[in-house]
Scaffold this motif. Structure first.
Motif, PDB file in Angstrom:
ATOM      1  N   LYS A  44      15.120 -12.233  58.988  1.00 10.79           N
ATOM      2  CA  LYS A  44      15.673 -13.562  58.814  1.00 10.79           C
ATOM      3  C   LYS A  44      14.601 -14.603  59.043  1.00 10.79           C
ATOM      4  CE  LYS A  44      20.380 -12.319  60.128  1.00 10.79           C
ATOM      5  NZ  LYS A  44      21.505 -12.572  61.045  1.00 10.79           N
ATOM      6  N   LEU A  45      14.924 -15.845  58.718  1.00 13.04           N
ATOM      7  CA  LEU A  45      13.958 -16.954  58.806  1.00 13.04           C
ATOM      8  C   LEU A  45      13.573 -17.225  60.251  1.00 13.04           C
ATOM      9  CD1 LEU A  45      12.430 -19.048  57.142  1.00 13.04           C
ATOM     10  CD2 LEU A  45      14.350 -20.618  57.436  1.00 13.04           C
ATOM     11  N   SER A  46      14.466 -16.895  61.187  1.00 11.18           N
ATOM     12  CA  SER A  46      14.201 -17.159  62.620  1.00 11.18           C
ATOM     13  C   SER A  46      13.440 -16.025  63.292  1.00 11.18           C
ATOM     14  CB  SER A  46      15.534 -17.388  63.348  1.00 11.18           C
ATOM     15  OG  SER A  46      16.377 -16.246  63.217  1.00 11.18           O
ATOM     16  N   HIS A  47      13.145 -14.973  62.575  1.00 11.73           N
ATOM     17  CA  HIS A  47      12.427 -13.844  63.151  1.00 11.73           C
ATOM     18  C   HIS A  47      11.020 -14.286  63.532  1.00 11.73           C
ATOM     19  CE1 HIS A  47      10.525  -9.866  63.500  1.00 11.73           C
ATOM     20  NE2 HIS A  47      11.795  -9.405  63.710  1.00 11.73           N
ATOM     21  N   PRO A  48      10.504 -13.767  64.713  1.00 13.12           N
ATOM     22  CA  PRO A  48       9.173 -14.187  65.193  1.00 13.12           C
ATOM     23  C   PRO A  48       8.074 -13.949  64.161  1.00 13.12           C
ATOM     24  CG  PRO A  48      10.336 -13.028  66.909  1.00 13.12           C
ATOM     25  CD  PRO A  48      11.198 -12.889  65.725  1.00 13.12           C
TER      26      PRO A  48
END
Length: 728
Positions: free
Chosen positions: A325-329
């Motif tokens: 996802k876009l929020s993945h580190p």
């Protein structure tokens, strides 16, 4: 009948004017208004071939016989070429006197020399002594012909001698050429020597002038330190060339950099394309635009490296987004790296943009300085321009004097070997005899005699034709007076009227003469406003009496009651026609009050025609015609008769006709073909009431006179040739 049908068709094609007279609607289209054309004169000459042809042949025959009596001439000729001595021609130009023989055509001098009596007199006597038979001919013994050949580069003359002996002509020509050579050399030798002395003096004078100019050049160079000036000018010229070359290089660079900068400024997304082109230009010739590896080229390379890193990170980010996802580190880390690369790339782009602007300003400043410096140096040339120009004039003067001196020296050398002659001559065609006699040329004499007699005979014919045209110009009568031609009466022999004045009653009614009077009757019936018509003319013997009589006879053929009145009270011509009639008539009625006018009328004088004589002459004829009684009498006659024709005196000669015209209804003017001129008719018209004029009648017209009236079409229209034959 055909004649009546023709005249009726003509009457339909013409309209009436405001006074009721039949006139052509367009006078220019009147058959009589067609002028004589040049072709008509040719037709006249062809018509008189029987006169012109024999006269011309007689003239040719006479000249042929004359040419056979002349002695024959024979010709000897040659072609002679004369070259001008160019050395003497140059000397003549240098002399520059007020009269320069060379300004004129030199060929004229040779022609005069060849024709001179000094030369030909001796030759003629010598040849005549050799051929004494020529002295007996009472004509010119020798004829000299000199013909310059046109278009020849040099002076070439065809010389020929004509005489009455072949041997004499050839001998004369040979002696003429030899004598001309001697005469030319003797006349030119003194002039050549004078020219040589003049040229030698001119050479000495030129040597003095050349030495003077050389001294002036040395003094001028020393005075103006010319060695330093010339060296400095040469160095400045080279330096200006280098400055202009550098300015051109800078301008070339500006022409490339400015458009690329504008593209990068307006479209940042084109940075990659623009930078690629700049790197290619710099890599090809880096030193040309002063771009080093530590400058603009390094910034472009760094920007491109960041562009590649940006493409790599964007690719990795695209793959990561498929897994995470876009929020993945990991995604966040790649996003941060991408932002850093974009920031760095933007910094490098701005640096490149700034470097380009700075470089452009530097190039413009350098270019301006180059041009200013070149102008400054070039301005210093003007300070030395006067010195250089003056020195160049000295050098040119020296060169001009030297060339002239060398030319004169060569001319003197050429004159020394010329033998004292101004010309070189060459015989292009040796003297020879032309086969056969050259004079007289019989064909020319025959043609000349033919043409002279042809011209004289044609001139006589045309003169006669021109004079006849003036007397048959009916178109002028019709045009100037606005009168139509009512009819054309053909010529008939006078013996017919002497034998029988009323012969018209006896000729065939289908004859041209009868048809002509019928035509006149037709026009009168259609255009008369009343019953009384008078016939008059300009002068006597124009046929008005015979015309009025025959018209009355023609009218009596109809059922209309017709009266013929003799109105020529001073010369009662009709009295001779009606010999058995009473002498009393209209004048007697006007003078007395006892008898009515009807009692003076001779009933059925000829056929159904009634006749009223003129009566006894009286000194008060004019007053009687101008009185009331004649008007009352005419009123009575109008009640009895359908048509009244009055034969009157000439209108211009006698006033009686004018008074009759005023109290009658209509007037017809009789014109005699070949006698009455157009001005005569105009004078008659001016005497008569214009509103009562019907027109004019052409009387006594002959078939041979058709050619004098104009074209054939015009004559056909009025019946001049309609069925014209010997049957009247």
């Amino acid at each position: 009948m055909m004649w009546e049908k023709f005249m009726l068709s003509k009457s339909k094609s013409i309209g009436e004017n405001r006074n009721g007279y039949i006139m052509n609607q367009d006078p220019n289209k009147n058959e009589f208004s067609q002028e004589i054309e040049l072709l008509q004169y040719a037709k006249v000459l062809l018509h008189y071939w029987w006169f012109i042809g024999p006269i011309s042949l007689i003239g040719a025959g006479v000249m042929m016989v004359y040419s056979m009596t002349l002695p024959k001439k024979y010709r000897a000729e040659c072609r002679f070429e004369i070259f001008e001595n160019q050395a003497i021609q140059i000397a003549g130009d240098i002399n520059n006197s007020n009269y320069n023989y060379w300004d004129k055509n030199p060929m004229d001098k040779h022609m005069i020399m060849l024709r001179s009596s000094k030369l030909n007199g001796v030759i003629r006597e010598e040849v005549l002594n050799q051929f004494p038979g020529l002295k007996n001919i009472n004509l010119t013994s020798f004829t000299i012909n000199l013909d310059p050949v046109e278009g020849a580069d040099d002076d070439i003359i065809d010389i020929s001698i004509d005489s009455y002996s072949k041997e004499a002509s050839l001998q004369y020509l040979k002696l003429l050429i030899a004598g001309y050579e001697k005469l030319r050399i003797s006349s030119n030798s003194s002039e050549v020597e004078t020219t040589k002395n003049s040229m030698q003096s001119k050479v000495e004078d030129l040597d003095t002038q050349i030495n003077t100019v050389e001294k002036e050049i040395v003094a001028f160079k020393t005075r103006n330190n010319f060695v330093f000036v010339s060296t400095k000018i040469e160095f400045d010229q080279k330096y200006i060339a280098e400055l202009l070359e550098n300015a051109n290089k800078n301008q070339f660079a500006l022409d490339i950099l400015k458009p690329e900068l504008d593209r990068l400024k307006d479209n940042p997304e084109l940075a990659n394309e623009v930078f690629d082109q700049l790197i290619e230009i710099v890599s090809q010739n880096n030193s040309r635009y002063s771009m080093t590896q530590t400058g603009l080229e390094q910034d472009i390379q760094q920007w491109k490296d960041r562009q590649l890193s940006k493409y790599r990170i964007e690719a990795q980010l695209k793959i990561m987004l498929k897994k995470y996802k876009l929020s993945h580190p990991k995604v966040t880390s790649l996003t941060d790296q991408l932002e850093i690369v974009e920031v760095e790339q933007d910094v490098f782009r701005k640096n490149i943009f700034s470097s380009l602007k700075g470089r452009i300003k530097t190039l413009e400043a350098q270019n301006k300085n180059y041009l200013i410096r070149a102008d400054q140096i070039e301005d210093t040339f003007g300070q030395n321009a006067g010195v250089i120009s003056q020195l160049e004039s000295y050098v040119k003067q020296q060169q001009r004097l030297s060339d002239l001196r060398n030319s004169l020296h060569e001319t003197i050398v050429a004159l020394s070997g010329s033998g004292g002659d101004k010309y070189f001559t060459r015989m292009m065609r040796e003297p020879f005899m032309i086969g056969g006699a050259v004079w007289p040329q019989q064909s020319k004499y025959i043609i000349k005699g033919f043409l002279v007699c042809f011209s004289i005979s044609s001139a006589l014919i045309l003169l006669n034709f021109f004079l006849k045209i003036k007397r048959f110009n009916f178109s002028r009568i019709s045009r100037e007076n606005q009168l139509p031609c009512l009819a054309t009466i053909p010529h008939f022999p006078a013996k017919l009227t002497k034998k029988n004045p009323f012969f018209l009653n006896e000729v065939p009614k289908s004859s041209v003469l009868a048809e002509s009077y019928r035509s006149l009757r037709l026009f009168m019936e259609k255009n008369m406003t009343g019953k009384i018509v008078i016939f008059t003319s300009f002068g006597p013997s124009e046929g008005k009496t015979s015309t009025s009589l025959n018209t009355a006879l023609c009218c009596s053929w109809t059922d209309k009651k017709t009266l013929l009145i003799d109105g020529d009270f001073r010369r009662a011509t009709l009295r001779k026609v009606f010999e058995n009639a009473s002498k009393e008539g209209l004048m007697d009625h006007l003078k007395s009050s006892g008898k009515a006018i009807d009692e003076y009328i001779i009933k059925n004088a000829i056929g159904a025609l009634d006749y009223l004589p003129a009566g006894s002459a009286d000194e008060f004829i004019t007053e009687l015609i101008d009185g009331k009684k004649i008007k009352e009498s005419f009123m009575q006659l109008r009640e009895v008769y359908d048509l009244i024709i009055i034969d009157t005196a000439p209108a211009v000669r006698v006033i009686d006709t004018v008074h009759l015209a005023e109290i009658t209804d209509s007037t017809v003017i009789v014109v005699r073909a070949g006698k009455t001129l157009a001005p005569n008719v105009s004078a008659t018209v001016k005497r008569l009431p214009k509103d009562k004029l019907l027109g004019f009648v052409v009387n006594d017209f002959k078939s041979n006179d058709i050619k004098f009236t104009g074209s054939d079409q015009a004559t056909h229209g009025y019946g001049y040739t309609y069925n014209y034959n010997k049957e009247y």
